[in-house]
Design an enzyme around this catalytic site. Sequence first.
Site, PDB file in Angstrom:
ATOM      1  N   LYS A 144       0.849  -1.192   0.000  1.00  0.00           N
ATOM      2  CA  LYS A 144       0.000   0.000   0.000  1.00  0.00           C
ATOM      3  C   LYS A 144       0.886   1.244   0.000  1.00  0.00           C
ATOM      4  CE  LYS A 144      -4.562   0.624   2.099  1.00  0.00           C
ATOM      5  NZ  LYS A 144      -5.338   0.583   3.359  1.00  0.00           N
TER       6      LYS A 144
HETATM    7  O1  G3P Z   1      -7.963   1.425   5.470  1.00  0.00           O
HETATM    8  C1  G3P Z   1      -8.322   2.385   4.528  1.00  0.00           C
HETATM    9  C2  G3P Z   1      -9.673   2.993   4.830  1.00  0.00           C
HETATM   10  O2  G3P Z   1     -10.657   1.995   4.750  1.00  0.00           O
HETATM   11  C3  G3P Z   1      -9.733   3.745   6.149  1.00  0.00           C
HETATM   12  O3  G3P Z   1     -11.064   3.999   6.504  1.00  0.00           O
HETATM   13  O4  G3P Z   1     -12.708   4.703   8.256  1.00  0.00           O
HETATM   14  O5  G3P Z   1     -10.248   5.206   8.587  1.00  0.00           O
HETATM   15  O6  G3P Z   1     -11.585   6.446   6.838  1.00  0.00           O
HETATM   16  P1  G3P Z   1     -11.397   5.133   7.602  1.00  0.00           P
END
Ligand code: G3P
Length: 217
Positions: free
Chosen positions: A83
Site C-alpha cells: 500500500k
Molecule cells: O484502510 C483504509 C480505509 O478503509 C480507512 O477507513 O474509516 O479510517 O476512513 P477510515
Amino acid sequence: MKFFVDTANVDEIKALIPTGLVDGVTTNPSLVMKSGRDFKEVIAEICDLVDGPVSAEVTGTESAQMIAEGKVLAAIADNVTVKLPLTIDGLIACKSLSGEGIDTNVTLCFSANQALLAAKAGATFISPFIGRLDDINIDGMELIRDIRMIYDNYDFRTEVLAASIRSANHMKDCAIAGADVATAPPNVITGLAKHPLTDKGLEAFLTDWSKTGQKIL
Ligand code: G3P
C-alpha cells in the site's frame, strides 16, 4: 464485488472467514497501531489465514524508501499487496514496484485525477476514501462513479477498491456503481445481513414450529 475486511485484528478476521465474505484484507498504520501487534508478524499471520490480497502500507514518504520498504513487505508472503500513499513519491514507487511484478494498492485517494494518475502508474488497486469525503460534506460515492467511468473509458486494469466505508448504504452504492472491491470493518460486513423483518419473520416461523411439537433432530 469482492469484500475485503478493513482490520489488522486477527480474531476479527478469523471470526469472519467461515462466512465466505473475506476475499482479502486491508490494513493501514492506524489499524496496525490499534491491533497492538508487531507489524510484520501480524501481516504474516493474516497472509496465512487469508488466500486473497492483504494490503500492508509503507511508512516512508520518499520514493526510494517506499520502494525498499515495499520489497521488504512483499517478501513476507506471496499475497501481500504493498500500500502506497497517493503522492508523487508514492506514484514513483508504484511504477517501480508494479514494474517488478509486485501488487500495489494506492491509498488516500480523494479525487478522480489522483485515481487517473494511479492507473497510469500501474497500480493494482486504487483506494478512494468515501467516508472521509462524506465527513466534509463532499459526495464520496460520486468519486467512485467518476473513477469507474474513467477506468472503463480507457480500459485501465487497476481495480477500484472502495474504502473508508461506514455503512450498508455505502456497500450497496459501491455495488451499484461497479466498484471491483469494497473494504469495510467487520461489523459493517456482518451488518449487511441484518433486517428487522427477517428477525420478525424467523421468530414467527419458530413460534409456529414449536406448536407442532416436532423436531428435525
Ligand atoms: O484502510 C483504509 C480505509 O478503509 C480507512 O477507513 O474509516 O479510517 O476512513 P477510515
